[in-house]
Design an enzyme around this catalytic site. Structure first.
Site, short mmCIF file in Angstrom:
data_model
loop_
_atom_site.label_atom_id
_atom_site.label_comp_id
_atom_site.label_asym_id
_atom_site.label_seq_id
_atom_site.Cartn_x
_atom_site.Cartn_y
_atom_site.Cartn_z
N TYR A 43 16.00 5.46 39.56
CA TYR A 43 14.69 5.02 40.02
C TYR A 43 14.61 3.50 40.20
CZ TYR A 43 9.56 5.43 40.00
OH TYR A 43 8.24 5.42 40.32
N TYR A 75 9.18 16.35 39.71
CA TYR A 75 8.27 16.92 38.71
C TYR A 75 8.40 18.44 38.51
CZ TYR A 75 5.60 12.53 38.25
OH TYR A 75 5.22 11.25 37.98
N HIS A 89 -1.51 9.16 39.01
CA HIS A 89 -0.42 8.23 39.38
C HIS A 89 -1.02 7.06 40.15
CE1 HIS A 89 3.39 6.79 41.01
NE2 HIS A 89 4.05 7.70 40.31
N GLY A 90 -0.41 5.89 40.06
CA GLY A 90 -0.83 4.76 40.89
C GLY A 90 -0.61 5.10 42.37
N ASP A 91 -1.32 4.41 43.26
CA ASP A 91 -1.19 4.76 44.68
C ASP A 91 -0.12 3.92 45.40
OD1 ASP A 91 -2.35 2.30 44.84
OD2 ASP A 91 -4.03 2.90 46.11
N THR A 122 -2.47 -1.68 40.33
CA THR A 122 -2.96 -2.99 39.89
C THR A 122 -2.02 -4.09 40.38
OG1 THR A 122 -3.76 -1.84 37.93
CG2 THR A 122 -3.71 -4.26 37.82
N ASP A 204 44.81 -11.02 51.96
CA ASP A 204 44.60 -10.54 50.59
C ASP A 204 45.89 -10.68 49.78
OD1 ASP A 204 43.65 -9.20 48.35
OD2 ASP A 204 43.86 -7.19 49.23
C1 SPV Z 1 40.35 -4.28 47.09
O1 SPV Z 1 39.27 -3.80 47.49
O2 SPV Z 1 40.65 -5.45 47.23
C2 SPV Z 1 41.31 -3.41 46.40
C3 SPV Z 1 41.37 -1.98 46.73
O3 SPV Z 1 42.09 -3.93 45.64
S1 SPV Z 1 42.54 -1.81 47.97
O4 SPV Z 1 42.18 -2.67 49.09
O5 SPV Z 1 42.58 -0.41 48.36
O6 SPV Z 1 43.84 -2.23 47.42
MG MG Z 2 42.21 -6.00 45.78
#
Ligand code: SPV
Ligand code: MG
Length: 431
Positions: A43, A75, A89-91, A122, A204
């Site tokens: 929620y 509910y 309940h509040g609106d 409120t 990366d």
């Molecule tokens: C990332 O999101 O950088 C990860 C997951 O390490 S993966 O890219 O699948 O290696």
């Molecule tokens: Mg990674």
């Protein structure tokens, strides 16, 4: 005497709740439901107090005859059991999730002539201040850090979304869907090395330095409250990793995941197409131990990521490593695969669960995206990470804009596909 029912999903009682109580007294005997922890999470109200504390808080209020725990946001059960003449309940039904709740209440009451009483919500400075304070409390480092462990005990699977900026953080924080009688949202955020690097235009390969990665965390943290799982790549040198852990803890990050690779790190989804070296079990265990020794809080988690399936070393190797990493102190294991078919991941999870019933398992279904959360839960997975979809969605959308403007020598044609400027300038709330 007619009976009247309301449900409170709050840690703090304010004027608005008291107004509901005094209004309810005009109609009959009041039962108040206290929404259970796991449902508070769905929620968008992560509880600071336990269910028991919230029950005691409501029991002490004037005009309350009985307090029960409401087990589901919708509910159905509570109305079937109590058969109230009125629900009050509040609106404030403005968000889609709340509108779905209203629909649910009205349709249940209509089956026997019960009535919904809607009290004007409120909206004043005091209530706004209380709501703001509750949110700010959730964002404090100590509380935010502990939230992942709490979630693991509360929900069947922690749904984690990749974020790489304040804006993507806001999407993970605020997106709520109300579908088929259920309300859902993400529980946690993943700061992916792939997406953080890509967003900075870098590969990366652990090239983006920690200060820059921390800057991304900070951008996300400033505008969100949900817990953060940080992709720590290989963790770097064992001698350095303890310092990283302490910095992450201090910032309020909940967990770091490090992968058992060494040397120049390449993205796992390359698999064996590029040279990648797996660390020895001994070295990696030393790194895990160093991290756990450096850790100062009880709540931070160091999760060990096993690359055996990615590197074609097979399930036995993965299981041997999982056992060793857990013995070295890992608080969870992540098992990764680049197969489209989830069989190898599920087979690993089943085998691991036969010998270890409790250590959390993390899965990242980027390649085997056919799998559902229900299937992952059935095989013992505790955290699912949607690791890169947000970034992959943004890139083609932005490229299409660039191409359209170059093609048409103006921005008119693309305008209907992009966010209206009015919405951009109102997208972000001010304090
Ligand atoms: C990332 O999101 O950088 C990860 C997951 O390490 S993966 O890219 O699948 O290696
Ligand atoms: Mg990674």
């Amino acid at each position: 005497m007619p009976n009247i029912y309301t449900c409170f999903c709050t840690d703090v009682i304010h004027e608005g709740h008291l107004r509901i109580l005094s209004e309810a007294q005009k109609y009959g005997e009041l039962t108040v439901g206290v929404l259970r922890d796991s449902e508070m999470v769905r929620y968008n109200r992560f509880p600071v107090k336990s269910t028991e504390e919230r029950v005691a808080m409501v029991e002490a209020l004037p005009g309350v005859s009985r307090v029960i725990v409401q087990n589901a946001i919708m509910y159905d059960d509570v109305i079937r059991d109590l058969h109230p003449d009125y629900v009050i309940h509040g609106d404030n039904w403005d968000q889609p999730a709340l509108a779905a709740i209203r629909e649910n209440i009205v349709s249940l009451l209509s089956t026997y002539g019960g009535k919904l009483i809607e009290v004007p919500y409120t909206r004043n400075e005091e209530v706004a201040k209380i709501n703001r304070k509750m949110r700010e409390q959730l964002a404090m480092p100590e509380f935010r850090r502990s939230r992942l462990r709490k979630l693991l005990g509360m929900v069947p699977i922690v749904k984690t979304m990749e974020v790489h900026s304040g804006l993507t953080g806001l999407i993970a924080e605020k997106t709520v869907v109300a579908e088929g009688g259920c309300i859902d949202q993400f529980d946690a955020m993943w700061i992916s090395s792939l997406c953080d690097s890509t967003n900075k235009g870098k590969p990366d390969i652990e090239l983006v330095d920690m200060s820059s990665r921390f800057r991304t965390i900070d951008d996300v943290m400033e505008v969100t409250t949900k817990p953060i799982i940080f992709d720590g790549d290989t963790g770097g040198l064992t001698e350095h990793f303890g310092y990283t852990v302490r910095s992450l803890e201090r910032m309020g990050v909940s967990a770091v995941i490090i992968e058992d690779k060494t040397g120049l790190k390449r993205n796992s989804l390359f698999g064996t197409e590029v040279p990648q070296t797996q660390d020895s079990i001994e070295n990696f265990c030393t790194k895990i131990r160093a991290a756990k020794d450096a850790q100062l809080s009880d709540t931070f988690m160091v999760i060990a990521r096993i690359e055996s399936l990615i590197l074609g070393k097979g399930q036995e190797d993965a299981l041997t490593r999982a056992k060793a990493y857990v013995e070295a102190g890992a608080d969870g294991i992540m098992i990764h695969s680049r197969e489209k078919d989830p069989t190898e991941i599920l087979s690993f999870c089943d085998a691991f669960r036969k010998t270890d019933a409790t250590t959390p398992i993390v899965a990242v279904p980027s390649s085997y995206n056919i799998i559902t959360e229900q299937e992952l839960i059935a095989h013992g997975v505790n955290i699912v990470i949607y690791a890169n979809q947000m970034l992959r969605a943004a890139f083609p959308a932005m490229e299409a804009v660039a191409k359209s403007i170059l093609t048409h020598h103006r921005a008119f044609e693309i305008d209907q596909n992009i966010l209206p400027i009015k919405q951009v300038i109102t997208l972000i709330d001010q304090l």
